[in-house]
Write a protein that holds these residues in place. Structure first.
Motif, PDB file in Angstrom:
ATOM      1  N   HIS A  77      27.590  41.245  10.005  1.00  0.00           N
ATOM      2  CA  HIS A  77      28.619  40.852   9.223  1.00  0.00           C
ATOM      3  C   HIS A  77      28.487  39.347   8.956  1.00  0.00           C
ATOM      4  CE1 HIS A  77      30.532  44.651  10.844  1.00  0.00           C
ATOM      5  NE2 HIS A  77      31.073  44.480   9.483  1.00  0.00           N
ATOM      6  N   ALA A  78      27.089  38.992   8.448  1.00  0.00           N
ATOM      7  CA  ALA A  78      26.836  37.776   8.343  1.00  0.00           C
ATOM      8  C   ALA A  78      27.854  37.206   7.365  1.00  0.00           C
ATOM      9  CB  ALA A  78      25.425  37.565   7.953  1.00  0.00           C
ATOM     10  N   SER A  79      28.183  35.920   7.475  1.00  0.00           N
ATOM     11  CA  SER A  79      29.045  35.262   6.778  1.00  0.00           C
ATOM     12  C   SER A  79      29.202  33.610   7.103  1.00  0.00           C
ATOM     13  CB  SER A  79      30.587  35.317   6.867  1.00  0.00           C
ATOM     14  OG  SER A  79      31.555  34.616   6.363  1.00  0.00           O
ATOM     15  N   PRO A  80      29.358  32.855   6.086  1.00  0.00           N
ATOM     16  CA  PRO A  80      29.290  31.380   6.454  1.00  0.00           C
ATOM     17  C   PRO A  80      30.581  30.957   6.978  1.00  0.00           C
ATOM     18  CG  PRO A  80      29.660  31.617   3.874  1.00  0.00           C
ATOM     19  CD  PRO A  80      29.245  33.254   4.582  1.00  0.00           C
ATOM     20  N   ARG A  81      31.565  31.832   6.985  1.00  0.00           N
ATOM     21  CA  ARG A  81      32.846  31.561   7.762  1.00  0.00           C
ATOM     22  C   ARG A  81      32.937  32.123   9.144  1.00  0.00           C
ATOM     23  NH1 ARG A  81      36.294  28.558   4.362  1.00  0.00           N
ATOM     24  NH2 ARG A  81      36.008  28.818   2.323  1.00  0.00           N
ATOM     25  N   LEU A  82      32.062  32.795   9.751  1.00  0.00           N
ATOM     26  CA  LEU A  82      32.088  33.288  10.852  1.00  0.00           C
ATOM     27  C   LEU A  82      30.577  33.048  11.761  1.00  0.00           C
ATOM     28  CD1 LEU A  82      33.506  36.956  10.397  1.00  0.00           C
ATOM     29  CD2 LEU A  82      34.695  34.780  11.123  1.00  0.00           C
ATOM     30  N   ASP A  83      30.829  32.518  12.875  1.00  0.00           N
ATOM     31  CA  ASP A  83      29.524  32.613  13.737  1.00  0.00           C
ATOM     32  C   ASP A  83      30.093  32.691  15.045  1.00  0.00           C
ATOM     33  OD1 ASP A  83      30.583  29.765  14.772  1.00  0.00           O
ATOM     34  OD2 ASP A  83      29.302  28.758  13.566  1.00  0.00           O
ATOM     35  N   LEU A  84      29.024  32.753  15.991  1.00  0.00           N
ATOM     36  CA  LEU A  84      29.230  32.952  17.313  1.00  0.00           C
ATOM     37  C   LEU A  84      29.066  31.752  18.190  1.00  0.00           C
ATOM     38  CD1 LEU A  84      29.024  35.661  19.264  1.00  0.00           C
ATOM     39  CD2 LEU A  84      26.532  35.281  19.256  1.00  0.00           C
ATOM     40  N   SER A  85      30.025  31.635  18.961  1.00  0.00           N
ATOM     41  CA  SER A  85      30.257  30.535  19.827  1.00  0.00           C
ATOM     42  C   SER A  85      29.069  30.718  20.819  1.00  0.00           C
ATOM     43  CB  SER A  85      31.470  30.682  20.693  1.00  0.00           C
ATOM     44  OG  SER A  85      31.667  29.428  21.505  1.00  0.00           O
ATOM     45  N   PRO A  86      28.301  29.876  20.771  1.00  0.00           N
ATOM     46  CA  PRO A  86      26.948  29.896  21.787  1.00  0.00           C
ATOM     47  C   PRO A  86      27.339  29.739  23.172  1.00  0.00           C
ATOM     48  CG  PRO A  86      26.916  27.750  20.870  1.00  0.00           C
ATOM     49  CD  PRO A  86      28.119  28.527  20.355  1.00  0.00           C
ATOM     50  N   LEU A  87      26.569  30.543  24.122  1.00  0.00           N
ATOM     51  CA  LEU A  87      26.550  30.093  25.456  1.00  0.00           C
ATOM     52  C   LEU A  87      25.810  28.723  25.898  1.00  0.00           C
ATOM     53  CD1 LEU A  87      25.864  33.885  26.979  1.00  0.00           C
ATOM     54  CD2 LEU A  87      28.008  32.734  26.820  1.00  0.00           C
ATOM     55  N   VAL A  88      26.817  28.146  27.007  1.00  0.00           N
ATOM     56  CA  VAL A  88      26.271  27.054  27.331  1.00  0.00           C
ATOM     57  C   VAL A  88      25.186  27.279  28.666  1.00  0.00           C
ATOM     58  CG1 VAL A  88      26.686  24.877  28.213  1.00  0.00           C
ATOM     59  CG2 VAL A  88      27.949  26.016  26.441  1.00  0.00           C
ATOM     60  N   PRO A  89      23.965  26.970  28.797  1.00  0.00           N
ATOM     61  CA  PRO A  89      23.293  27.280  30.123  1.00  0.00           C
ATOM     62  C   PRO A  89      24.079  26.497  31.140  1.00  0.00           C
ATOM     63  CG  PRO A  89      21.759  26.448  28.184  1.00  0.00           C
ATOM     64  CD  PRO A  89      23.257  26.340  27.782  1.00  0.00           C
ATOM     65  N   ALA A  90      24.140  27.012  32.061  1.00  0.00           N
ATOM     66  CA  ALA A  90      24.945  26.785  33.330  1.00  0.00           C
ATOM     67  C   ALA A  90      24.251  27.141  34.692  1.00  0.00           C
ATOM     68  CB  ALA A  90      26.526  27.269  33.484  1.00  0.00           C
ATOM     69  N   VAL A  91      23.611  26.192  35.273  1.00  0.00           N
ATOM     70  CA  VAL A  91      22.522  26.244  36.468  1.00  0.00           C
ATOM     71  C   VAL A  91      23.561  26.110  37.470  1.00  0.00           C
ATOM     72  CG1 VAL A  91      20.555  25.684  37.604  1.00  0.00           C
ATOM     73  CG2 VAL A  91      20.855  25.512  35.024  1.00  0.00           C
ATOM     74  N   ASP A  92      24.233  24.969  37.744  1.00  0.00           N
ATOM     75  CA  ASP A  92      25.082  24.741  38.818  1.00  0.00           C
ATOM     76  C   ASP A  92      26.293  23.718  38.289  1.00  0.00           C
ATOM     77  OD1 ASP A  92      24.016  21.898  38.669  1.00  0.00           O
ATOM     78  OD2 ASP A  92      22.371  22.691  40.108  1.00  0.00           O
ATOM     79  N   TRP A  93      27.056  23.304  39.474  1.00  0.00           N
ATOM     80  CA  TRP A  93      28.227  22.340  38.885  1.00  0.00           C
ATOM     81  C   TRP A  93      27.866  21.173  38.472  1.00  0.00           C
ATOM     82  CZ3 TRP A  93      32.642  24.840  37.938  1.00  0.00           C
ATOM     83  CH2 TRP A  93      32.766  26.048  38.851  1.00  0.00           C
ATOM     84  N   GLU A  94      26.961  20.603  39.222  1.00  0.00           N
ATOM     85  CA  GLU A  94      26.360  19.165  38.678  1.00  0.00           C
ATOM     86  C   GLU A  94      26.084  19.298  37.344  1.00  0.00           C
ATOM     87  OE1 GLU A  94      23.529  16.056  40.496  1.00  0.00           O
ATOM     88  OE2 GLU A  94      23.546  17.795  41.601  1.00  0.00           O
ATOM     89  N   ALA A 134      29.189  30.270  30.936  1.00  0.00           N
ATOM     90  CA  ALA A 134      29.890  29.160  30.307  1.00  0.00           C
ATOM     91  C   ALA A 134      29.900  29.122  28.631  1.00  0.00           C
ATOM     92  CB  ALA A 134      29.297  27.782  30.769  1.00  0.00           C
ATOM     93  N   GLU A 135      30.729  28.542  28.084  1.00  0.00           N
ATOM     94  CA  GLU A 135      30.912  28.241  26.481  1.00  0.00           C
ATOM     95  C   GLU A 135      31.587  27.022  26.214  1.00  0.00           C
ATOM     96  OE1 GLU A 135      33.171  31.125  24.815  1.00  0.00           O
ATOM     97  OE2 GLU A 135      32.568  33.018  25.823  1.00  0.00           O
ATOM     98  N   TRP A 136      31.422  26.326  25.181  1.00  0.00           N
ATOM     99  CA  TRP A 136      32.010  25.190  24.851  1.00  0.00           C
ATOM    100  C   TRP A 136      33.657  25.576  24.511  1.00  0.00           C
ATOM    101  CZ3 TRP A 136      29.373  21.417  26.477  1.00  0.00           C
ATOM    102  CH2 TRP A 136      27.997  21.371  25.978  1.00  0.00           C
ATOM    103  N   LYS A 137      34.431  24.651  24.867  1.00  0.00           N
ATOM    104  CA  LYS A 137      36.056  24.664  24.745  1.00  0.00           C
ATOM    105  C   LYS A 137      36.105  23.964  23.451  1.00  0.00           C
ATOM    106  CE  LYS A 137      40.558  24.395  26.376  1.00  0.00           C
ATOM    107  NZ  LYS A 137      40.946  24.657  25.035  1.00  0.00           N
ATOM    108  N   ALA A 147      33.966  17.817  18.530  1.00  0.00           N
ATOM    109  CA  ALA A 147      35.098  18.721  18.470  1.00  0.00           C
ATOM    110  C   ALA A 147      34.946  19.795  19.651  1.00  0.00           C
ATOM    111  CB  ALA A 147      34.914  19.613  17.154  1.00  0.00           C
ATOM    112  N   ILE A 148      34.284  19.349  20.776  1.00  0.00           N
ATOM    113  CA  ILE A 148      34.240  19.933  21.871  1.00  0.00           C
ATOM    114  C   ILE A 148      35.172  19.234  22.893  1.00  0.00           C
ATOM    115  CG2 ILE A 148      32.750  20.633  23.692  1.00  0.00           C
ATOM    116  CD1 ILE A 148      30.813  21.149  21.984  1.00  0.00           C
ATOM    117  N   GLU A 149      36.149  19.972  23.742  1.00  0.00           N
ATOM    118  CA  GLU A 149      36.726  19.311  24.451  1.00  0.00           C
ATOM    119  C   GLU A 149      36.657  19.601  25.907  1.00  0.00           C
ATOM    120  OE1 GLU A 149      41.133  20.166  23.674  1.00  0.00           O
ATOM    121  OE2 GLU A 149      40.715  22.036  23.599  1.00  0.00           O
ATOM    122  N   GLY A 150      35.607  20.413  26.090  1.00  0.00           N
ATOM    123  CA  GLY A 150      35.347  20.674  27.566  1.00  0.00           C
ATOM    124  C   GLY A 150      34.399  22.037  27.455  1.00  0.00           C
TER     125      GLY A 150
END
Lengths: 521, 347
Positions: A339-356, A223-226, A369-372
């Motif tokens: 390629h470290a840059s203040p303008r680029l970063d990595l979208s983090p993974l969201v820990p996902a255990v189960d649907w709930e 999972a990631e943030w949308k 700024a997260i819509e899902g």
């Protein structure tokens, strides 16, 4: 032009995808270069003509028709090209119709001031169908039920190349695509992609449907943030960079602040966001930077943009697209580290255990700024298009408010005889103020009911706009609210749609503007 | 008549267009004691009137549709025959719309008003042509009262149908047509173009086609669809009401090309809404050029515009210096282009 006009005419009423494919393929097989290439570009939405703005077409027709009759006709037909094609005075002495390539070549060579006379001359020489097709071509947006993908699918009928192979080279070739046709029809090698800083087709996600959810095993997914920005592809090569929108438009020029800071050799996938030292900006912030050809230093400083990366297609010359998602993620992580840059970063993974648990974080994300959340199969290759079962988007539940229908207007295109565009309002004190407009969210059957309601409840007319009795409550779903100076209410909803028609609810019980104001982020 | 004066002995009422000195309605929308009916379409000829004056054909059509409900007593007239009702002389003249369709010419106190009903000026082998009657006030329809509506030649449109039939012999051509007027006109035009094969009919079209034939309109060999195996219709022309194109009935057709014959087909969005793969622009209503030519031809000082797109035609008539106004008649919706209206009005 006549053959192209007939193709568009038949496409505009063709009943299904296969009939459309047959029509396009038959046209491509029977039409010589370069006409067919321009036609293909036009169908695929990739023909860039600077020529005709609707205002120019309106001026041309205004010189030839009664303005009141034009206004009434346009209001009724709901489509400028079609209205003008039918109203244009027929010149029965004209006989030689222009070729498509002649039109495009002449326009490219013409000075701006010459364009209106050229267009008028062609309109005189064409019949109503030809005029309609020419105007559609010139104003862009054919709306004949053909997507770029469908147009490219028709190309598979010309030779042995399959759709992925055609999609891959598509952004490296230009109208009239002679090199592409030569390859497809076996006269030449595949057009080269090596040096070109080419857009590669994106992989897209499906919305997560509730019934599907129960069939998916969370263990198979990451999972990631949308993020609520715009999807971009960043192509870096030999010290240069290009930024493409999700449809392959080169938007680099609007973001010099970002492009100047980048180095490396890769094709990357991510979300363009406003990135300040103190965090990510809202979509409202980002909008200050969108749809601009140039950008001032002040705007760049006030709304600096960056890219939150979530995938990598090429690392230098290595094509990563066949790798599983988790392996690409590792390549991407390493690339970002190098390629470290203040303008680029990595979208983090969201820990996902189960649907709930995931539903809980989705409902209450750590940033506005997260819509899902996005769900991607751990083993998914980067597969261009919208493949089934690999990537899902699971948006936050929309906000809902009850509003009252205030005005209605006829729709355009397919819905031009129906009142399908609705302005709705919320209460401020004992007065309704308009808070938004919605054109969709209802079924065809509901549209008929809404249309009937409008026709039976008109209280006033302002040109094409009908004021209706303020009695029907519409439950409006929307994804967010911005402050707006353009609206009397001071708020502007994002993606408002009609979630339900509340025939049962009295207008007095609809929501107040303050309820909506509280949702501004 | 004097400039600016308005004729006042005919007026729109909730029950329809009412003639005061004759105490009768023209095409009443509510049951009337005395009615003059212009033609057989259901939005003009309604059941339940007491005395009905109309052409022989129109009464035959009303009886075919409504049986004993068509009216209590009838006065069948020929075109040109003069009848006196109260202080009004009444004459029906041909409107060219469908078989039996008439304009109502009313004369009273030295003034003449013509109520056109629905009409067209283009050729139709199934009915008499429109007759121009000069008058003081002309009441015109405006179904296609916008300059975007310019109907091409109906014969050429039927030629497109036949070209499609020839190009797709493995498919059936299913043509949506209104039961009264359009069906018979399209069939007659097909016959004129040399198409001699049997034409197959949906049950809803049979009665009126048979009536036309009985009234002397030659339609050639017709047969019902009902009971035929699917394969028998391959390569054939089948006609049905527009509403049947989308319902389950049409699924018994072998891979049909869906055609719709209507003036609305001029507008692509309408063709798409109707699901017409082959839109045929064939109308029994006057197009813009016919409407405006008629307004000039009748030389009336006053033009009243009813049902349809009144605004543009009123604007046009005023631009000629004529007194013009829109009559809002009850029983006809604002736009007149909703599905039921299209079915009934035979657009």
């Amino acid at each position: 032009m006549q053959a192209f006009a007939e193709l568009l005419d038949r496409l505009s009423t063709a009943p299904g995808r296969n009939v459309r494919l047959d029509l396009i393929a038959a046209y491509l097989k029977s039409t010589p270069d370069p006409d067919r290439g321009y036609a293909l570009a036009s169908l695929a939405g990739d023909l860039k003509l600077r020529a005709a703005r609707p205002s120019m077409i309106r001026e041309l027709v205004a010189d030839r028709t009664d303005p009141e009759l034009f206004r009434l006709s346009y209001d009724y037909v709901g489509d400028l090209a079609e209205t003008v094609s039918l109203l244009w005075p027929q010149d029965r002495s004209a006989n030689a119709t222009p070729h498509l390539s002649e039109i495009i070549g002449t326009l490219e060579a013409a000075k701006r001031g010459q364009v209106p006379d050229l267009v008028a001359g062609w309109l005189d020489r064409l019949d109503p169908t030809g005029r309609w097709a020419l105007l559609k071509l010139l104003t862009g947006g054919l709306r004949v039920g053909v997507s770029g993908r469908l147009a490219r699918t028709a190309l598979t009928r010309l030779g042995d190349a399959d759709l992925p192979a055609i999609e891959e080279v598509w952004h490296a070739v230009e109208p009239p695509y002679t090199a592409l046709f030569d390859w497809l029809e076996g006269r030449a090698e595949r057009p080269s992609l090596a040096e070109a800083m080419t857009f590669r087709p994106l992989m897209l996600a499906h919305p997560l449907e509730a019934e599907e959810q129960s069939r998916l095993d969370m263990a198979d997914f990451r999972a990631e943030w949308k993020w609520d920005g715009i999807r971009v592809q960043l192509v870096l090569r030999g010290g240069q960079g290009r930024l493409f929108s999700r449809t392959g438009d080169d938007i680099s020029a609007a973001f010099p602040d970002l492009m100047q800071t980048l180095a490396g050799d890769a094709v990357l996938d991510g979300e363009l966001l406003v990135m300040r030292s103190d965090g990510i900006g809202s979509f409202n912030d980002l909008q200050q930077r969108l749809n601009r050809k140039t950008v001032s230093a002040k705007q760049q400083a006030a709304h600096p943009v960056g890219i939150r990366l979530y995938d990598i297609l090429f690392d230098a010359d290595r094509d990563c697209r066949a790798l599983p998602f988790i392996d690409r993620r590792q390549v991407l992580t390493d690339w970002v580290a190098r390629h470290a840059s203040p303008r680029l970063d990595l979208s983090p993974l969201v820990p996902a255990v189960d649907w709930e648990q995931l539903a809980k974080v989705r409902a209450d994300p750590p940033h506005p700024a997260i819509e899902g959340v996005m769900l991607k199969r751990a083993d998914s290759p980067y597969h261009a298009g919208r493949p089934r079962g690999l990537w899902f988007k699971w948006k936050r539940e929309p906000h809902r408010v009850d509003c009252v229908m205030m005005y209605a207007q006829r729709g355009h295109g397919r819905r031009s005889s129906l009142y399908s565009d609705f302005t709705f309002g919320a209460w401020r004190g004992d007065e309704l103020v308009p808070v938004g407009k919605a054109y969709f969210g209802f079924t065809d059957a509901e549209l008929k009911e809404l249309d009937r309601f409008v026709r039976g409840n008109i209280v006033d007319r302002y040109g094409p706009v009908r004021a209706v009795e303020q009695s029907l409550v519409l439950e409006i779903a929307f994804d967010g609210v911005n402050r707006s100076r353009r609206h009397k209410s001071g708020v502007a909803m994002r993606f408002p749609r009609i979630a339900r028609i509340r025939w049962d609810k009295p207008a007095a019980e609809a929501d107040h503007v303050e309820t909506i104001e509280r949702l501004i982020t | 008549m004097a400039e600016g004066k308005r004729l006042s002995w005919l007026e729109p009422r909730p029950g329809g267009l009412y003639c005061i000195p004759g105490d009768f309605y023209v095409d009443p929308v509510r049951k009337a004691e005395r009615a003059i009916i212009t033609h057989g379409h259901a939005d003009h000829a309604r059941p339940g009137n007491n005395h009905v004056l109309a052409t022989h054909e129109t009464i035959a059509i009303a009886e075919a549709r409504y049986g004993s409900n068509a009216g209590r007593s009838f006065q069948r007239v020929r075109y040109g025959e003069v009848t006196r009702i109260g202080d009004v002389s009444v004459r029906l003249v041909s409107a060219g719309h469908v078989l039996g369709s008439a304009q109502v010419v009313l004369e009273h106190g030295g003034e003449r008003i013509v109520v056109s009903g629905d009409y067209k000026r283009s050729r139709d082998p199934t009915c008499a042509p429109f007759e121009v009657v000069t008058c003081d006030a002309f009441i015109t329809e405006a179904t296609f009262g916008l300059p975007v509506f310019r109907h091409p030649s109906a014969s050429a449109e039927v030629g497109r149908l036949l070209a499609s039939v020839a190009a797709a012999p493995e498919r059936c051509h299913l043509v949506g047509v209104y039961a009264l007027g359009k069906a018979q006109r399209v069939i007659a035009l097909l016959r004129e173009a040399g198409y001699d094969d049997t034409i197959y009919l949906h049950g809803a079209l049979q009665k009126l086609c048979a009536l036309y034939q009985r009234l002397g309109v030659d339609l050639g060999d017709l047969a019902p669809v009902a009971g035929l195996p699917k394969q028998a219709l391959t390569g054939r022309i089948v006609m049905c009401p527009p509403s049947s194109l989308a319902d389950r009935w049409s699924q018994q057709m072998p891979d049909p090309v869906t055609a719709v014959a209507s003036g609305w087909m001029r507008i692509r969005a309408r063709a798409r809404q109707r699901g017409a793969e082959l839109p045929l622009i064939i109308s029994d209503h006057a197009d813009w050029d016919e409407l405006t030519a008629t307004i000039r031809d009748v030389e009336a000082g006053e033009i009243w515009v009813t049902h349809g797109r009144e605004d543009a035609l009123v604007h046009y008539a005023r631009s000629l210096g004529l007194e013009a106004r829109a009559l809002s008649l009850v029983g006809r919706e604002e736009d007149g282009d909703t599905e039921t209206e299209m079915e009934e009005a035979g657009s």
